[in-house]
Scaffold this motif. Structure first.
Motif, mmCIF file in Angstrom:
data_model
loop_
_atom_site.group_PDB
_atom_site.id
_atom_site.type_symbol
_atom_site.label_atom_id
_atom_site.label_comp_id
_atom_site.label_asym_id
_atom_site.label_seq_id
_atom_site.Cartn_x
_atom_site.Cartn_y
_atom_site.Cartn_z
ATOM 1 N N ARG A 13 12.090 -2.839 -107.660
ATOM 2 C CA ARG A 13 13.419 -3.136 -107.126
ATOM 3 C C ARG A 13 14.460 -2.642 -108.118
ATOM 4 O O ARG A 13 14.447 -3.009 -109.286
ATOM 5 C CB ARG A 13 13.578 -4.630 -106.897
ATOM 6 N N VAL A 14 15.371 -1.777 -107.635
ATOM 7 C CA VAL A 14 16.420 -1.212 -108.485
ATOM 8 C C VAL A 14 17.772 -1.379 -107.793
ATOM 9 O O VAL A 14 17.853 -1.466 -106.570
ATOM 10 C CB VAL A 14 16.168 0.283 -108.793
ATOM 11 N N GLU A 15 18.821 -1.419 -108.614
ATOM 12 C CA GLU A 15 20.182 -1.572 -108.099
ATOM 13 C C GLU A 15 21.066 -0.500 -108.708
ATOM 14 O O GLU A 15 20.937 -0.177 -109.886
ATOM 15 C CB GLU A 15 20.729 -2.955 -108.449
ATOM 16 N N GLY A 16 21.957 0.051 -107.893
ATOM 17 C CA GLY A 16 22.855 1.090 -108.385
ATOM 18 C C GLY A 16 24.258 0.901 -107.842
ATOM 19 O O GLY A 16 24.456 0.360 -106.760
ATOM 20 N N THR A 17 25.222 1.355 -108.636
ATOM 21 C CA THR A 17 26.623 1.292 -108.224
ATOM 22 C C THR A 17 27.266 2.651 -108.432
ATOM 23 O O THR A 17 26.792 3.452 -109.250
ATOM 24 C CB THR A 17 27.401 0.244 -109.050
ATOM 25 N N GLY A 18 28.340 2.907 -107.696
ATOM 26 C CA GLY A 18 29.037 4.172 -107.852
ATOM 27 C C GLY A 18 30.316 4.207 -107.050
ATOM 28 O O GLY A 18 30.551 3.367 -106.180
ATOM 29 N N LYS A 19 31.142 5.197 -107.348
ATOM 30 C CA LYS A 19 32.415 5.378 -106.639
ATOM 31 C C LYS A 19 32.214 6.029 -105.276
ATOM 32 O O LYS A 19 33.087 5.981 -104.426
ATOM 33 C CB LYS A 19 33.373 6.240 -107.471
ATOM 34 N N THR A 51 7.988 5.545 -100.589
ATOM 35 C CA THR A 51 8.891 5.033 -99.559
ATOM 36 C C THR A 51 10.061 4.319 -100.227
ATOM 37 O O THR A 51 9.928 3.760 -101.306
ATOM 38 C CB THR A 51 8.186 4.036 -98.616
ATOM 39 N N ILE A 52 11.197 4.340 -99.541
ATOM 40 C CA ILE A 52 12.398 3.668 -100.039
ATOM 41 C C ILE A 52 12.928 2.785 -98.921
ATOM 42 O O ILE A 52 13.136 3.248 -97.798
ATOM 43 C CB ILE A 52 13.478 4.685 -100.458
ATOM 44 N N GLN A 53 13.114 1.491 -99.250
ATOM 45 C CA GLN A 53 13.690 0.551 -98.296
ATOM 46 C C GLN A 53 14.996 0.022 -98.852
ATOM 47 O O GLN A 53 15.064 -0.368 -100.015
ATOM 48 C CB GLN A 53 12.741 -0.610 -98.021
ATOM 49 N N ILE A 54 16.014 -0.008 -98.016
ATOM 50 C CA ILE A 54 17.314 -0.519 -98.432
ATOM 51 C C ILE A 54 17.324 -2.027 -98.183
ATOM 52 O O ILE A 54 17.212 -2.473 -97.046
ATOM 53 C CB ILE A 54 18.454 0.166 -97.669
ATOM 54 N N VAL A 55 17.438 -2.802 -99.250
ATOM 55 C CA VAL A 55 17.516 -4.253 -99.134
ATOM 56 C C VAL A 55 18.949 -4.670 -98.850
ATOM 57 O O VAL A 55 19.207 -5.508 -97.991
ATOM 58 C CB VAL A 55 17.006 -4.928 -100.429
ATOM 59 N N ARG A 56 19.889 -4.068 -99.593
ATOM 60 C CA ARG A 56 21.296 -4.407 -99.417
ATOM 61 C C ARG A 56 22.144 -3.186 -99.731
ATOM 62 O O ARG A 56 21.895 -2.492 -100.712
ATOM 63 C CB ARG A 56 21.655 -5.565 -100.345
ATOM 64 N N ALA A 57 23.152 -2.945 -98.896
ATOM 65 C CA ALA A 57 24.112 -1.863 -99.139
ATOM 66 C C ALA A 57 25.508 -2.428 -98.889
ATOM 67 O O ALA A 57 25.805 -2.883 -97.793
ATOM 68 C CB ALA A 57 23.835 -0.680 -98.210
ATOM 69 N N GLU A 58 26.326 -2.434 -99.944
ATOM 70 C CA GLU A 58 27.655 -3.038 -99.854
ATOM 71 C C GLU A 58 28.733 -2.019 -100.208
ATOM 72 O O GLU A 58 28.519 -1.144 -101.051
ATOM 73 C CB GLU A 58 27.780 -4.221 -100.819
ATOM 74 N N GLN A 59 29.888 -2.192 -99.559
ATOM 75 C CA GLN A 59 31.059 -1.380 -99.865
ATOM 76 C C GLN A 59 32.207 -2.343 -100.155
ATOM 77 O O GLN A 59 32.552 -3.175 -99.329
ATOM 78 C CB GLN A 59 31.415 -0.480 -98.689
ATOM 79 N N LEU A 81 20.908 -1.983 -103.232
ATOM 80 C CA LEU A 81 19.719 -2.609 -103.788
ATOM 81 C C LEU A 81 18.533 -2.049 -103.014
ATOM 82 O O LEU A 81 18.484 -2.153 -101.784
ATOM 83 C CB LEU A 81 19.796 -4.133 -103.651
ATOM 84 N N LEU A 82 17.609 -1.415 -103.733
ATOM 85 C CA LEU A 82 16.502 -0.703 -103.084
ATOM 86 C C LEU A 82 15.157 -1.247 -103.537
ATOM 87 O O LEU A 82 14.993 -1.625 -104.702
ATOM 88 C CB LEU A 82 16.559 0.787 -103.442
ATOM 89 N N ASP A 83 14.198 -1.261 -102.613
ATOM 90 C CA ASP A 83 12.791 -1.467 -102.945
ATOM 91 C C ASP A 83 12.109 -0.112 -102.807
ATOM 92 O O ASP A 83 12.053 0.449 -101.710
ATOM 93 C CB ASP A 83 12.130 -2.471 -101.992
#
Length: 124
Positions: A13-19, A51-59, A81-83
């Protein structure tokens, strides 16, 4: 020696942020390598995402203004937030047997002056 590499599958599980959206995903995917290295003490040969699953995607959006009044513009920050299921090719250190050899110190050098001084003192 025979085959020393093994393959294992693992979900990370990894989390990333960006503009921007793609920067948030790139930030999250760049963290996979460091997460795998934290958990394993073996030699990692390859990490391949399966495989990549999106757990959460926020704007998150907000209005930015110059001097509180002028030039309003809408800015956005993205967070994902990805699994990620990865296949890890690694060399397990427990399976590798090392042969021990005793060698002289490669960085050292023999001391010549110590022996001559003792011989000189014994003679006098």
């Amino acid at each position: 020696m025979g085959k020393v590499t093994t393959k294992k599958r693992q979900i990370i599980r990894v989390e990333g942020t960006g503009k921007e959206k793609h920067l948030a995903f790139a930030n999250a995917l760049n963290q996979i390598h460091s997460q795998v290295l934290k958990e394993k003490n073996d030699v990692i040969v390859r990490i391949e995402p399966m495989t990549i699953q999106i757990v959460r995607a926020e704007q998150e959006t907000f209005t930015e203004r110059f001097f509180f009044f002028f030039l309003p513009r809408v800015r956005a920050d993205y967070r994902v937030l990805l699994d990620v299921e990865v296949e890890i090719t690694l060399i397990e250190m427990e399976t590798v047997s090392f042969v021990e050899k005793k060698v002289a110190d490669p960085n050292g050098f023999p001391i010549f002056f110590g022996k001559k001084k003792r011989m000189y003192k014994e003679a006098n």
